[in-house]
Motif scaffolding. Structure first.
Motif, mmCIF file in Angstrom:
data_model
loop_
_atom_site.group_PDB
_atom_site.id
_atom_site.type_symbol
_atom_site.label_atom_id
_atom_site.label_comp_id
_atom_site.label_asym_id
_atom_site.label_seq_id
_atom_site.Cartn_x
_atom_site.Cartn_y
_atom_site.Cartn_z
ATOM 1 N N ARG A 6 0.802 -1.221 0.000
ATOM 2 C CA ARG A 6 0.000 0.000 0.000
ATOM 3 C C ARG A 6 0.836 1.273 0.000
ATOM 4 O O ARG A 6 0.336 2.345 -0.270
ATOM 5 N N ASN A 7 2.086 1.153 0.330
ATOM 6 C CA ASN A 7 2.944 2.327 0.427
ATOM 7 C C ASN A 7 3.645 2.561 -0.907
ATOM 8 O O ASN A 7 4.755 2.117 -1.135
ATOM 9 N N ARG A 8 2.955 3.271 -1.797
ATOM 10 C CA ARG A 8 3.495 3.577 -3.116
ATOM 11 C C ARG A 8 3.642 5.083 -3.246
ATOM 12 O O ARG A 8 2.697 5.827 -2.997
ATOM 13 N N LEU A 9 4.829 5.510 -3.635
ATOM 14 C CA LEU A 9 5.107 6.928 -3.828
ATOM 15 C C LEU A 9 5.382 7.162 -5.303
ATOM 16 O O LEU A 9 6.330 6.608 -5.863
ATOM 17 N N LYS A 10 4.536 7.967 -5.947
ATOM 18 C CA LYS A 10 4.721 8.264 -7.359
ATOM 19 C C LYS A 10 5.773 9.346 -7.502
ATOM 20 O O LYS A 10 5.790 10.314 -6.747
ATOM 21 N N GLY A 11 6.655 9.171 -8.468
ATOM 22 C CA GLY A 11 7.698 10.161 -8.694
ATOM 23 C C GLY A 11 8.313 10.018 -10.064
ATOM 24 O O GLY A 11 7.787 9.323 -10.932
ATOM 25 N N GLY A 52 13.922 10.727 -15.996
ATOM 26 C CA GLY A 52 12.698 11.382 -16.427
ATOM 27 C C GLY A 52 11.484 10.464 -16.470
ATOM 28 O O GLY A 52 10.363 10.939 -16.618
ATOM 29 N N ASP A 53 11.686 9.141 -16.339
ATOM 30 C CA ASP A 53 10.563 8.202 -16.346
ATOM 31 C C ASP A 53 9.676 8.392 -15.129
ATOM 32 O O ASP A 53 10.170 8.626 -14.025
ATOM 33 N N ALA A 54 8.368 8.255 -15.326
ATOM 34 C CA ALA A 54 7.416 8.231 -14.214
ATOM 35 C C ALA A 54 7.443 6.829 -13.617
ATOM 36 O O ALA A 54 7.319 5.845 -14.344
ATOM 37 N N VAL A 55 7.657 6.745 -12.303
ATOM 38 C CA VAL A 55 7.763 5.453 -11.619
ATOM 39 C C VAL A 55 7.074 5.526 -10.264
ATOM 40 O O VAL A 55 6.654 6.598 -9.816
ATOM 41 N N TYR A 56 6.978 4.399 -9.620
ATOM 42 C CA TYR A 56 6.514 4.301 -8.238
ATOM 43 C C TYR A 56 7.648 3.745 -7.392
ATOM 44 O O TYR A 56 8.315 2.792 -7.803
ATOM 45 N N ALA A 57 7.870 4.311 -6.238
ATOM 46 C CA ALA A 57 8.732 3.707 -5.221
ATOM 47 C C ALA A 57 7.778 2.954 -4.307
ATOM 48 O O ALA A 57 6.880 3.549 -3.718
ATOM 49 N N ILE A 58 7.933 1.634 -4.249
ATOM 50 C CA ILE A 58 7.034 0.784 -3.474
ATOM 51 C C ILE A 58 7.774 0.341 -2.221
ATOM 52 O O ILE A 58 8.824 -0.298 -2.308
ATOM 53 N N ILE A 59 7.230 0.713 -1.079
ATOM 54 C CA ILE A 59 7.907 0.449 0.188
ATOM 55 C C ILE A 59 7.197 -0.680 0.913
ATOM 56 O O ILE A 59 6.002 -0.606 1.183
ATOM 57 N N LYS A 60 7.927 -1.729 1.212
ATOM 58 C CA LYS A 60 7.389 -2.867 1.950
ATOM 59 C C LYS A 60 8.447 -3.283 2.959
ATOM 60 O O LYS A 60 9.556 -3.639 2.579
ATOM 61 N N THR A 62 11.425 -3.343 4.986
ATOM 62 C CA THR A 62 12.681 -2.597 4.939
ATOM 63 C C THR A 62 13.170 -2.417 3.510
ATOM 64 O O THR A 62 14.285 -1.978 3.300
ATOM 65 N N GLU A 63 12.363 -2.765 2.514
ATOM 66 C CA GLU A 63 12.790 -2.678 1.134
ATOM 67 C C GLU A 63 12.041 -1.566 0.399
ATOM 68 O O GLU A 63 10.887 -1.301 0.693
ATOM 69 N N VAL A 64 12.733 -0.959 -0.561
ATOM 70 C CA VAL A 64 12.091 -0.018 -1.475
ATOM 71 C C VAL A 64 12.287 -0.596 -2.872
ATOM 72 O O VAL A 64 13.402 -0.757 -3.339
ATOM 73 N N MET A 65 11.173 -0.965 -3.502
ATOM 74 C CA MET A 65 11.205 -1.507 -4.856
ATOM 75 C C MET A 65 10.799 -0.421 -5.828
ATOM 76 O O MET A 65 10.178 0.556 -5.433
ATOM 77 N N ILE A 66 11.151 -0.599 -7.102
ATOM 78 C CA ILE A 66 10.779 0.355 -8.141
ATOM 79 C C ILE A 66 9.837 -0.343 -9.109
ATOM 80 O O ILE A 66 10.103 -1.458 -9.556
ATOM 81 N N GLY A 67 8.702 0.299 -9.420
ATOM 82 C CA GLY A 67 7.749 -0.219 -10.398
ATOM 83 C C GLY A 67 7.487 0.839 -11.446
ATOM 84 O O GLY A 67 7.533 2.026 -11.167
#
Length: 68
Positions: A6-11, A52-60, A62-67
């Motif tokens: 649920r912890n997704r940060l758009k950037g 410059g790509d639009a991505v999400y940093a997905i936090i679960k 202790t990990e931060v994944m990129i989608g």
């Protein structure tokens, strides 16, 4: 993208540095803050990540994944 986390940060990818087997991805959030994730180089290439790509940093946990 459907995901249980649920912890997704758009950037936006601010910088991408590949070195050996790993890649460092810095994502700039809408409020100007940045978050950095270390992922495998193969994962960065599979996502075709570029500055410059639009991505999400997905936090679960202790990990931060990129989608993308």
């Amino acid at each position: 993208m459907e995901m249980s986390a649920r912890n997704r940060l758009k950037g936006t990818v601010k910088s991408l540095r590949e070195d050996g087997l790993m890649a460092q991805v810095t994502v700039e959030l809408p409020d100007g803050q940045s978050i950095t994730s270390i992922i495998t180089r193969d994962a960065a290439q599979a996502l075709s990540l570029q500055q410059g790509d639009a991505v999400y940093a997905i936090i679960k946990s202790t990990e931060v994944m990129i989608g993308k």
